[in-house]
Design an enzyme around this catalytic site. Sequence first.
Site, PDB file in Angstrom:
ATOM      1  N   TYR A 138      18.378 -28.590  -7.041  1.00  0.00           N
ATOM      2  CA  TYR A 138      19.093 -27.588  -7.837  1.00  0.00           C
ATOM      3  C   TYR A 138      20.582 -27.918  -7.874  1.00  0.00           C
ATOM      4  CZ  TYR A 138      20.904 -22.996  -9.244  1.00  0.00           C
ATOM      5  OH  TYR A 138      21.563 -21.972  -9.876  1.00  0.00           O
ATOM      6  N   PRO A 165      29.833 -19.585  -8.962  1.00  0.00           N
ATOM      7  CA  PRO A 165      29.792 -18.341  -8.208  1.00  0.00           C
ATOM      8  C   PRO A 165      29.154 -18.513  -6.841  1.00  0.00           C
ATOM      9  CG  PRO A 165      28.108 -18.336  -9.899  1.00  0.00           C
ATOM     10  CD  PRO A 165      28.932 -19.570 -10.115  1.00  0.00           C
ATOM     11  N   THR A 166      29.594 -17.719  -5.900  1.00  0.00           N
ATOM     12  CA  THR A 166      28.980 -17.656  -4.584  1.00  0.00           C
ATOM     13  C   THR A 166      27.673 -16.875  -4.684  1.00  0.00           C
ATOM     14  OG1 THR A 166      29.415 -17.126  -2.260  1.00  0.00           O
ATOM     15  CG2 THR A 166      30.205 -15.540  -3.906  1.00  0.00           C
ATOM     16  N   LEU A 168      25.201 -14.123  -5.248  1.00  0.00           N
ATOM     17  CA  LEU A 168      25.338 -12.904  -6.041  1.00  0.00           C
ATOM     18  C   LEU A 168      24.228 -11.910  -5.736  1.00  0.00           C
ATOM     19  CD1 LEU A 168      26.125 -14.588  -9.477  1.00  0.00           C
ATOM     20  CD2 LEU A 168      27.772 -13.686  -7.819  1.00  0.00           C
TER      21      LEU A 168
END
Length: 360
Positions: A138, A165-166, A168
């Site tokens: 991924y 983004p971290t 979520l």
Amino acid sequence: MIDKSAKIYVAGHRGLVGSAIWNNLKSRGYHHLVGRTHSELDLTDAVAVKQFFDTEQPDAVILAAAHVGGIMANLTYRADFIYNNLQIQQNVIGESFRHGVKKLLFLGSTCIYPKEAKQPMCETELLTNTLEYTNEPYAIAKIAGLKLCESFNLQYGTNYIAVMPTNLYGYHDNFHLENSHVLPAMIRKMHLAHCLAQSDWDSIYKDLRHRPVSGITTESSKEVITERLASFGITATELTLWGSGTPLREFLWSEEMADAAVHILLHVDFKDTYQATEREVRNCHINIGTGVEISIRALAELIQKEVGFQGKITWDSTKPDGTLRKLTDVSKLHALGWHHRIEVAEGVAKLYRWYKADIG
């Protein structure tokens, strides 16, 4: 700034992040939005994606669609994670270029960084060491996506921005008992354990009806349901969770991620993502996070308190922990004018209230 009349295509508009981005755009006065469900448009189908762009001709694109999952899913379906994400990215970004899309925002993940990255992880940590094995396919796909954006910008002068983004969480999250991410999985497991402890079978049946679990139905006996839930580590007296509980993680409320993403879409251009004096232009992506971390054990205890489960939490250290620490450096994001507001304790409380209301 993108004009309010612009047509914006949000790929993945029904997902956790995509739906929040859709709502954020609407709240800012952008109503010419286009979205397609997976059944309406398979983004891995190059012909279908081309036909969609031929018809819709969007001015801007937000690529929030992806093949995602937790540790177990990443370990089990490694080929699916790299193949499907590469296909989605190539098709959407490629057609955006061929159709003259003026602005594109690509959503990746902070799993792009090496397992042993310096903490907190700055954008310059990319490709400096070996990736975490569990989500390597991924991560490689997402690295390819951000490099695709960066390379189009450098060669053709496009304005494609990649944000990472971290972890979520938020409304409409995935609460699957095997394939979801750690925080929503914990909330559901804790909720079911609490219901078992309270002999609240009405709530258990509502939960199973709303989010089916393989191997059982609402017609199954209480004994069969109890046995099946126990296979996931869920019992009336004890909840068993994966790993040691020691890894540290950062969590960002999905609506705040959406706000940050839209802020960048509207106010940040590619030229703002690197120093003009740099001889080699790279690492132009932007971390999106809080810069605040919590251990998985502390998170479980926080959720336990919120849910009210009085049983024991046990950690199965034979299962993988993943990366031990994964904190983003959000200095670049702050310099571009955006800061988070919702801390994880507030977010967990909001999400659990929503979860109970959602199942009725």
